[in-house]
Structure formats: structure tokens, C-alpha cells
Design a protein around this motif. Structure first.
Motif, mmCIF file in Angstrom:
data_model
loop_
_atom_site.group_PDB
_atom_site.id
_atom_site.type_symbol
_atom_site.label_atom_id
_atom_site.label_comp_id
_atom_site.label_asym_id
_atom_site.label_seq_id
_atom_site.Cartn_x
_atom_site.Cartn_y
_atom_site.Cartn_z
ATOM 1 N N THR A 1 0.838 -1.206 0.000
ATOM 2 C CA THR A 1 0.000 0.000 0.000
ATOM 3 C C THR A 1 0.867 1.247 0.000
ATOM 4 N N ALA A 2 1.963 1.221 0.770
ATOM 5 C CA ALA A 2 2.889 2.352 0.799
ATOM 6 C C ALA A 2 3.514 2.599 -0.559
ATOM 7 N N ALA A 3 3.675 1.518 -1.350
ATOM 8 C CA ALA A 3 4.321 1.615 -2.667
ATOM 9 C C ALA A 3 3.336 1.861 -3.800
ATOM 10 N N THR A 4 2.051 1.931 -3.483
ATOM 11 C CA THR A 4 1.041 2.119 -4.530
ATOM 12 C C THR A 4 0.057 3.215 -4.128
ATOM 13 N N VAL A 5 -0.935 2.873 -3.330
ATOM 14 C CA VAL A 5 -1.997 3.815 -2.959
ATOM 15 C C VAL A 5 -1.432 5.054 -2.272
ATOM 16 N N ASN A 6 -0.635 4.853 -1.228
ATOM 17 C CA ASN A 6 -0.105 5.999 -0.483
ATOM 18 C C ASN A 6 0.893 6.806 -1.300
ATOM 19 N N ALA A 7 1.717 6.109 -2.076
ATOM 20 C CA ALA A 7 2.694 6.819 -2.909
ATOM 21 C C ALA A 7 1.993 7.652 -3.973
ATOM 22 N N ALA A 8 0.903 7.128 -4.523
ATOM 23 C CA ALA A 8 0.143 7.900 -5.519
ATOM 24 C C ALA A 8 -0.437 9.161 -4.900
ATOM 25 N N GLN A 9 -0.888 9.064 -3.648
ATOM 26 C CA GLN A 9 -1.395 10.253 -2.952
ATOM 27 C C GLN A 9 -0.293 11.279 -2.761
ATOM 28 N N SER A 10 0.934 10.817 -2.559
ATOM 29 C CA SER A 10 2.047 11.733 -2.305
ATOM 30 C C SER A 10 2.422 12.562 -3.523
ATOM 31 N N ILE A 11 1.964 12.149 -4.692
ATOM 32 C CA ILE A 11 2.260 12.898 -5.916
ATOM 33 C C ILE A 11 0.988 13.430 -6.571
ATOM 34 N N ASP A 12 -0.112 13.450 -5.805
ATOM 35 C CA ASP A 12 -1.396 13.966 -6.300
ATOM 36 C C ASP A 12 -1.892 13.227 -7.538
ATOM 37 N N MET A 13 -1.649 11.910 -7.586
ATOM 38 C CA MET A 13 -2.102 11.111 -8.725
ATOM 39 C C MET A 13 -2.906 9.899 -8.269
ATOM 40 N N ASP A 14 -3.553 10.012 -7.109
ATOM 41 C CA ASP A 14 -4.271 8.877 -6.552
ATOM 42 C C ASP A 14 -5.598 8.595 -7.243
ATOM 43 N N GLN A 15 -5.989 9.438 -8.184
ATOM 44 C CA GLN A 15 -7.163 9.138 -9.010
ATOM 45 C C GLN A 15 -6.753 8.589 -10.369
ATOM 46 N N GLN A 16 -5.461 8.366 -10.537
ATOM 47 C CA GLN A 16 -4.952 7.828 -11.797
ATOM 48 C C GLN A 16 -4.054 6.610 -11.596
ATOM 49 N N LEU A 17 -3.328 6.585 -10.495
ATOM 50 C CA LEU A 17 -2.330 5.546 -10.260
ATOM 51 C C LEU A 17 -2.528 4.932 -8.880
ATOM 52 N N GLY A 18 -1.873 3.789 -8.659
ATOM 53 C CA GLY A 18 -1.843 3.191 -7.340
ATOM 54 C C GLY A 18 -2.865 2.105 -7.099
ATOM 55 N N ARG A 19 -3.844 1.972 -7.985
ATOM 56 C CA ARG A 19 -4.842 0.913 -7.849
ATOM 57 C C ARG A 19 -5.169 0.358 -9.232
ATOM 58 N N ILE A 20 -5.737 -0.818 -9.247
ATOM 59 C CA ILE A 20 -6.278 -1.379 -10.484
ATOM 60 C C ILE A 20 -7.780 -1.184 -10.430
ATOM 61 N N ALA A 21 -8.248 -0.214 -11.192
ATOM 62 C CA ALA A 21 -9.666 0.142 -11.180
ATOM 63 C C ALA A 21 -10.032 0.771 -12.510
ATOM 64 N N VAL A 22 -11.282 0.695 -12.859
ATOM 65 C CA VAL A 22 -11.763 1.297 -14.097
ATOM 66 C C VAL A 22 -11.510 2.806 -14.046
ATOM 67 N N GLY A 23 -10.981 3.345 -15.129
ATOM 68 C CA GLY A 23 -10.664 4.765 -15.201
ATOM 69 C C GLY A 23 -9.248 5.102 -14.800
#
Length: 480
Positions: free
Chosen positions: A394-416
Motif C-alpha cells: 500500500t505504501a508503494a502504490t496507494v499511499n505513494a500515488a497520494q504523495s504525488i497527487d495522482m491517486d485518481q490515476q495511479l496506485g490501484r487497479i480500477a476502471v478509469g
């Protein structure tokens, strides 16, 4: 005769000055020409479809620990458009890739690296790190970011900090932006963001007033600030550090909050600060482990690492500084480093247990570690410290994506979300070491097979020569 010499002296001075000016402007022109013409390259095929079906895979979406077995991911133009069980997919116009029951997770994000050469970005991507946050930016990083976005070569996506802000007394004149004046610091924040840097990097030597001004100006502009605490400001107004997006290094907790003591009561107070202000911690255990190994195992450790992957210019600098320091460490210092290293692991686990948000960062490029391999080192060290594997991922995906303001684009496998994926032999939650050998890496829908990853790994050992490395930095020093 004396009069004649007196008359010709000014002319000679002017002639000498003219030659110096001509030489300076000639060098400046060459640097400018280099900056415009020098480009990245790769042996890999640049034209890569960004639409396909990845069939028959087990998905670790990072929206929860549950694995979605026997699923299919549909990608169109680099974006995930459908996730469903195999039986529900009927997309005949797209290329189908048989995942052969492999495991798929989001591409890794390393939120603290130093990309010293294009080869470092290639090294990261070859290891499944699809995005890196470069912590110490220069103009050539913005250039490389543009080249990657244009598809001129392949490497991890670059999120680029400003040059490091530090005080005049403590800053490195060859690498830091040194400033003690709050007004000048504010203007520099505006200038760097206007030049295209993504965020501001701060360092511990900054005076309280200057550090506060940087935080305030960045807040006005709506840009993030990350980095070290100001020790001066910690003593005067600790709460102002609550404006940091990420606090870099568990070592800075040990130095700043704990006063270099193994004091868990003070660590509890530090954890409370992070939680109250929603400041994430980037532990960077890997780099401290490196110096511990260097100081204890000396040349034996250095011989075991992949020194050919370190760019020659950086290696030369390290041989004169860090390597020399730690290879010549006394037995007492080596023992102290072991004790601190063990405590930093304990401290990081304590932070996690108290609810501090962790963001993965390796500090690759600061010593012997390289982006990619050092990222996996960091993951394994965090797991070894007692942090559950899923929390580390989670630290290497979801949380890291939040740290670069890209948590609506990166860090998870989800539609969109963007199709940044790592395909693995086994479930990384139960077998973390499977991250060492990805079967396939996908970045923005561009598929890199195992053969492609081998090529990227080879190119990660093909560095810019000394002249180019020096010119890049001279370009920064002369033109800013």
C-alpha cells in the motif's frame, strides 16, 4: 619607451577581457546547444499499442486485500476500461494477452529517488517501478520528463522536485539553492513552479523564517512541499511542519524528534504529530542499510553490488566522499551504525502501528542503490521490520500515488485508472520476493515483455559519458 608601454597596457587589458568574454559566451552557447540537441534513445520499439485484453490473471487491485481470481483487464488507450471475470469478456477487436494465471498488481511508485542519468529511469522501469518522485531536481530532469511523455525512450514516469532549498551556511553550492532571505525564497518558489518543477524540496539547514516562507508561498500556489524538517523551525514552531506532504527519512525522526536517542516515548510524540497533521513518512530504510553494510563489511559489500549500474560520474563523486567515509569507518562507528539501523527499523514499525501513513521511498541514487532494485530492497526491509506485506505494498502504490497527487490515476487497479501494472509469478502479499522478477511490466498501456525488460536492464548500464554529465550540471550552474 615607458610611455609606449603605458599606452598599450589598457589595450592589452581590453583585448584580454574581450577574449575572456568571447570564451565565456562561446561556452554558454555550446551549453545551450547541448541542452537543445542532446536526446535520450532506446533500442526498444517505440510504437507500442496501448489497447489490449489481459486475460486469465489474478488481480490484487490494492483497494482491499482480496485477490480477484481468474479475471480479465481491458485496456483502451492506456486506461483500464473494464475489469471482469473471464466469462463476461467478449472483445474480439483487441489483442488478447494470456496471463496464464499470473498475479497482477499496480505499478510500483518510489517516492524518493535521485535520477542521476536516463539510465536510472530505465533501471526503475525494468524492475516494475512505473513512477518515481525525483527528490532534487535540475533542468535536465524537466527535459527528461518531456522526452518520456513524448515517447522518445522508455523509463519510469518522472515527478520532479525543485532544486533543494537549503541555507547558505549548510547548503551545497554545487547542488542546492541556498537562501536565507524569506522574500527571495518566496520568489524562488514561484520561479521554480513556473519553470515546470512539480513541487518544492526543502532541507534541514533552512532557517525557521525562510522555511516558513517557503511553506506559505507553496500553499498560496497550491503546490506540495516535501523533504527534511528545519531543525531551527522544529525548536521554534514544530506544528508548521504539518504543511509538509511527506516527511523524508525515519532517520530525521531519530535526529530531530528523538535527539539521536533510542527514546520510544519521544517516538510516540512524533507519531502523534504525523497523525494529527496527516503528514506521511517516507522511511528510506534502504539507504541507511547501505551505509551500515559499507561501514561494517567494507570492500566485501562493495564488490557484491552492481557497480556497473552506477553512472561513472556519480561513482567518482561517491568514491571521494561517501564511499571513503564509510569504508574507512572505525569499529566504533560501524557498531553505532548497526545499532541505529536496527532502531530505525523498530521506529518505522512503531510509526506504522500508531497509524502514521507510510509512503515507500528508497533514496536510490544517493549511495550504491539504483532506482528499481533499491525500491525492492526497501520493500523487503520494511517487511523485515515487521510491517505486514500488504501495508508495505500500500505504501508503494496507494499511499505513494497520494504523495504525488495522482491517486485518481495511479496506485490501484480500477476502471478509469491508467494501466500501470506489474505481472508476477506469485501473490506478492504472501511471497514478497516475487517482485524481484516481474514477468511483464505495463506502463500507460504499453506492454514490456520479459525480453523488453532484459533490454531495459541492459540499457540501464549504458550511461551518459563524463563530458555529458559535467555539461548538464554546468548548464544548471550557469543558467539556473
Amino acid at each position: 619607451m615607458k610611455t609606449s608601454k603605458l599606452r598599450t597596457f589598457p589595450q592589452r587589458c581590453l583585448r584580454g577581457t574581450a577574449i575572456l568574454l568571447l570564451t565565456f559566451f562561446s561556452i554558454a552557447a555550446l551549453l545551450w546547444l547541448y541542452q537543445d540537441l542532446e536526446r535520450g534513445e532506446t533500442e526498444l520499439t517505440l510504437e507500442r499499442p496501448q489497447s489490449f485484453i489481459l486475460n486469465n490473471v489474478n488481480i490484487l487491485p490494492m483497494g482491499g486485500q482480496k485477490v480477484l481470481p481468474a479475471h480479465t483487464i481491458v485496456v483502451r488507450n492506456g486506461v483500464i476500461t473494464e475489469i471482469s471475470p473471464i466469462a463476461q469478456v467478449a472483445e474480439s477487436e483487441l489483442t488478447v494477452i494470456d496471463g496464464k494465471q499470473a498475479y497482477v498488481m499496480p505499478g510500483l511508485i518510489d517516492a524518493h529517488v535521485h535520477v542521476l542519468d536516463r539510465s536510472y529511469a530505465k533501471s526503475a522501469l525494468a524492475a516494475g517501478v512505473t513512477t518515481v518522485r525525483n527528490m532534487g531536481g535540475f533542468p535536465y530532469h524537466i527535459k527528461w520528463r518531456h522526452e518520456l511523455e513524448s515517447g522518445e525512450w522508455f523509463g519510469s514516469r518522472l515527478v520532479v522536485s525543485s532544486p533543494i532549498f537549503n541555507s547558505i551556511e549548510q547548503g551545497d553550492p554545487l547542488a542546492h539553492f541556498r537562501v536565507n532571505n524569506p522574500d527571495l525564497a518566496r520568489q524562488a518558489v514561484r520561479d521554480y513552479i513556473a519553470e515546470g518543477y512539480d513541487f518544492i524540496k526543502v532541507y534541514e539547514g533552512l532557517h525557521a523564517e525562510t522555511y516558513s516562507a517557503i511553506l506559505a508561498e507553496a500553499n498560496t500556489l497550491g503546490v506540495m512541499v516535501a523533504g527534511h524538517p528545519s531543525y531551527d523551525l522544529m525548536h521554534k514552531n514544530l506544528k508548521k511542519h504539518g504543511a509538509l506532504r511527506t516527511f523524508e527519512h525515519s532517520e530525521e525522526i531519530y535526529d530531530g524528534f528523538l535527539g539521536q536517542t533510542f527514546d520510544d516515548s519521544k517516538a510516540e510524540s512524533a507519531a502523534q504529530f504525523f497523525v494529527e497533521h496527516d503528514v506521511a513518512l517516507v522511511p528510506t530504510l534502504a539507504v541507511n542499510h547501505e551505509l551500515t553494510q559499507l561501514s561494517n563489511k567494507k570492500a566485501d559489500y562493495l564488490q557484491r553490488i552492481d557497480q556497473a549500474a552506477i553512472t561513472p560520474f556519480a561513482r567518482f563523486i561517491y568514491e571521494q566522499t561517501s564511499f571513503k567515509r564509510w569504508l574507512n569507518a572505525s569499529p566504533e562507528l560501524a557498531t553505532y551504525n548497526r545499532e541505529v539501523d536496527a532502531y530505525l527499523h523498530h521506529l518505522t514499525r512503531l510509526m506504522h502501528e500508531r497509524g502514521v501513513k507510510l509512503v515507500l521511498g528508497s533514496d536510490a541514487g544517493a549511495l550504491t542503490g539504483l532506482p528499481g532494485p533499491a525500491t525492492i530492497d526497501e520493500i523487503e526491509l520494511m517487511v523485515a521490520a515487521g510491517i505486514p506485506p500488504y501495508a508495505v505494498l500500500t505504501a508503494a502504490t496507494v499511499n505513494a500515488a497520494q504523495s504525488i497527487d495522482m491517486d485518481q490515476q495511479l496506485g490501484r487497479i480500477a476502471v478509469g485508472f491508467q494501466a500501470d501494472l506489474v505481472v508476477l509469478n506469485e501473490n506478492p502479499v504472501s511471497t514478497i520476493h516475487t517482485l524481484r522478477n516481474p514477468l511483464m511490466v505495463i506502463q500507460q498501456g504499453r506492454v514490456f515483455s520479459s525480453e523488453d525488460l532484459n533490454q531495459l536492464h541492459a540499457e540501464a548500464h549504458q550511461h551518459s559519458n563524463w563530458l555529458l554529465s559535467v555539461i548538464r550540471h554546468l548548464n544548471y550552474l550557469i543558467f539556473g
